[in-house]
Every structure is written in C-alpha cells, then in structure tokens.
Enzyme design. Sequence first.
Site, PDB file in Angstrom:
ATOM      1  N   THR A 141      -7.939  10.603  14.253  1.00 38.29           N
ATOM      2  CA  THR A 141      -8.361  11.861  13.828  1.00 38.29           C
ATOM      3  C   THR A 141      -9.567  12.220  14.689  1.00 38.29           C
ATOM      4  O   THR A 141      -9.524  13.324  15.133  1.00 38.29           O
ATOM      5  CB  THR A 141      -9.006  11.721  12.400  1.00 38.29           C
ATOM      6  OG1 THR A 141      -7.801  11.412  11.630  1.00 38.29           O
ATOM      7  CG2 THR A 141      -9.528  13.150  12.159  1.00 38.29           C
ATOM      8  N   SER A 152      -1.378   4.995  11.779  1.00 39.54           N
ATOM      9  CA  SER A 152      -0.247   4.683  10.860  1.00 39.54           C
ATOM     10  C   SER A 152       0.809   3.897  11.682  1.00 39.54           C
ATOM     11  O   SER A 152       1.693   3.049  11.181  1.00 39.54           O
ATOM     12  CB  SER A 152       0.241   5.793  10.034  1.00 39.54           C
ATOM     13  OG  SER A 152      -0.883   6.271   9.336  1.00 39.54           O
ATOM     14  N   ASP A 207      -6.944   4.904   9.173  1.00 40.03           N
ATOM     15  CA  ASP A 207      -5.991   4.376   8.252  1.00 40.03           C
ATOM     16  C   ASP A 207      -5.856   2.862   8.386  1.00 40.03           C
ATOM     17  O   ASP A 207      -5.725   2.126   7.437  1.00 40.03           O
ATOM     18  CB  ASP A 207      -4.793   5.253   8.517  1.00 40.03           C
ATOM     19  CG  ASP A 207      -4.717   6.554   7.885  1.00 40.03           C
ATOM     20  OD1 ASP A 207      -5.875   6.875   7.219  1.00 40.03           O
ATOM     21  OD2 ASP A 207      -3.678   7.328   8.216  1.00 40.03           O
ATOM     22  N   GLN A 265      -6.302  -8.327  -6.318  1.00 43.67           N
ATOM     23  CA  GLN A 265      -6.003  -7.003  -6.523  1.00 43.67           C
ATOM     24  C   GLN A 265      -7.580  -6.344  -6.542  1.00 43.67           C
ATOM     25  O   GLN A 265      -7.810  -5.099  -6.415  1.00 43.67           O
ATOM     26  CB  GLN A 265      -5.126  -6.581  -7.663  1.00 43.67           C
ATOM     27  CG  GLN A 265      -3.794  -6.835  -7.087  1.00 43.67           C
ATOM     28  CD  GLN A 265      -2.982  -6.188  -8.552  1.00 43.67           C
ATOM     29  OE1 GLN A 265      -3.043  -5.390  -9.077  1.00 43.67           O
ATOM     30  NE2 GLN A 265      -1.640  -6.926  -8.497  1.00 43.67           N
TER      31      GLN A 265
HETATM   32  N1  ASP Z   1      -4.367   9.237  10.114  1.00 45.27           N
HETATM   33  C1  ASP Z   1      -5.346   8.851  10.917  1.00 45.27           C
HETATM   34  C2  ASP Z   1      -5.118   7.803  11.785  1.00 45.27           C
HETATM   35  O1  ASP Z   1      -5.607   6.806  11.221  1.00 45.27           O
HETATM   36  C3  ASP Z   1      -6.438   9.076  10.040  1.00 45.27           C
HETATM   37  C4  ASP Z   1      -8.095   9.073  10.735  1.00 45.27           C
HETATM   38  O2  ASP Z   1      -8.031   8.509  11.938  1.00 45.27           O
HETATM   39  O3  ASP Z   1      -9.036   8.984  10.153  1.00 45.27           O
HETATM   40  O4  ASP Z   1      -4.959   7.531  12.827  1.00 45.27           O
END
Ligand code: ASP
Length: 358
Positions: free
Chosen positions: A30, A76, A107, A294
């Site tokens: 992000t 991701s 993530d 958990q």
């Molecule tokens: N989907 C983004 C990633 O992990 C979320 C982030 O960077 O906060 O690349």
Amino acid sequence: MNAPRFMIRINPALPHKPRVSVLVIYTGGTLGMVYDRTTGQLIPFNFEQVLDRVPEIHRLDFEIDLVTLSDVIDSSNMNPTVWAELAQIIHRHYATYDSFVILHGTDTMAYTASALSFMLCNLHKPVILTGAQLPIGVARTDARENFITALEIAAAQENGQPVVPEVSVYFNSVLLRGNRSSKQESVHFNAFHSENYPHLAMAGVRIEYNRPFIRPYEPDNELTVHTAMNPNVAILKLFPGITEPVVRAILTMPGLRGVVLETFGAGNAPTALWFSEALKNAIDRGVVLFNVSQCEGGRVTQGQYQTSTRLQEIGVVSGTDITTEAAITKLMFLLGQETNSARLIKRLGEPMCGEMSV
Ligand code: ASP
C-alpha cells in the site's frame, strides 16, 4: 527471476562523509500504491514517484540507495521465491551497506520477516521491514513516518555498532522482532503487534531502545544465506465440530511434508480416537506436525490437559509461544534444509533465532 530493476542514490550528507549507508529494497504494498482511475482499486506504482512524496528523506545525514524488485507486488502475492531473492539481495550487498530497509505490504510482512530471520543466518546488521496502511500520496498517510523512522533505526549505531542487528518490523511507533510479529489490524494504524515478546523500541520524541530484548551484536560469525524452502506444508486450524473427512483430506494430501496444527488454548485438541489416529498415521508417513495455539498470547504446553497428552505421546512437536507466521515459515525452512528427520524435529522444537521461548 524477480531481479532488482534500478538503483537510485540519495546522499543528503554531501559534501560531508555519510554517517552510515542504508540499502532500501522496495517490494510494493500500500505504501507505494495509487488509486487506479478507472477501477478505483489500489495498484502498485513506480518507486521514483514514491520518493517524490517523501522530501524529508533529503534531510537525513546518511547515504541511501534504493532498489526495486522488477515486479512490484501486493504482498498477498508474496512467496518463497521472492523471499529467496530478498535474502540474496541482502547477501550480495552485505559488505557495502551498514543496514537494510525493506518496504513491504502489510498483509504478509510478518511472514516475510519470519522467513528472512531463518534464511539470514548469523545476521549482524539491521534488516527492518516497514510499510503503511495508507498510500504515501494520501494526506493522512502513515507511510512517511514509518519509512523515515525505519531509516533512522536502521542507521542507529553506538560505538560503531548497529543498535538493532536483527530482522525487525517497524510500524506505528513500535519496533518488533520480525519473527515475533503478527498483523493484527487492517483499518487502524497500529497494524502489528508482538504478543509474546516485548517491543524492541518505541519511537516518540526520542527512539527508546529496549536493549535487553535486542539480539546482541556478534560479528565474529559470517553471514550465511540459506534460501531453500519446502512449500509442501499446510495449516490445519481446529474448530469445534471439525469432521474426520476434513482432517483426513488435509493430512493425506499427496506430497505433504509438514503441518502447523492450530490448536485450542494451551495446545489442546479433540480426544476422539479418529482424530488422534489421523494424526498418528500422518506422523508414521513422515509428516511433521507442529502444535501452535490459536491464542495470540500464552503458550502450548503439551500434557497440561488430557486433551493434549495424546499429541505429546504420538510425537507432535510443541511450538510453545511461536506465531503461526513464524511456525509455517520455520517448517518450510527446515523441510528445505534438513534431510535427517530426527535433527529436523529437534531444531523445530528449539529456538533458532529468537522466534520462540522454551
Ligand atoms: N494489500 C496490501 C499489501 O499487503 C496491504 C498493505 O500494504 O497494507 O500489499
């Protein structure tokens, strides 16, 4: 291969000699994303544009070089091949730089930090991962503070020695051991926490280091990088009412070599005969089972309750207070490195680089 694409050099210390040198590796996330005009979705963008949004960087008194992976990704899409590439970039440039900052999506940042802590054996320079909850171009972004403070911590030295010579995660004023960190929050800025290990530093007006909990500086052993990982692993999260076909489907998957078993409380699991038999059959076929709770806080204590005694008896390895992120990457790492199964199981149950307490 996801080879680094270009390098930018910033040397605000000029004409004076820079205090230290830091290599920044941009992977995506992000922090460096923009909103796509047509879809409105967040997509990664060019790192040169990212830098234009951080003019503060030119006020630091050390030299900063920046490389970007050729495929900038949302984290991701992170995987062991990119982890290996990151470890190799650090290895290749280890003698040239005093420290490393990795800009990464939030993530899967905790997985990457854990994987790198295992891959970079005898590390004695800072490797700090950071990112942001809001893109760097947004007015209220957390990206600038996270990036600048991560750089400051990477450059922190005392008597010529790095203050934090280990893999860590810096986010929203806290520095955490990388393989103890977890993403806890997707909306607020406090995205990461470390439930079972104290913060390594807190950044307020001053950056206060929690020295007794930071790995000591031990430069005598040379860095060695081990990048082989075995991806034939799974996470089996238990829940009340889990059925035999689900458990058996996972444990009999072709090629499966290891499973992180996410159990209840202090490492407890159903006592039904079919359940322990399914686990025992898997262990007899050479599948390594690693017991992780958990619960975020506390630890697995096999044998404390009747509901975990059988796990202990059949040879499930206790993960004590390890996170799931560190557990799955440790399992991939050891399955990729060790051919002797007794040694693998012994190493799995012992701390390798501060990822668990015994
Ligand atoms: N989907 C983004 C990633 O992990 C979320 C982030 O960077 O906060 O690349």
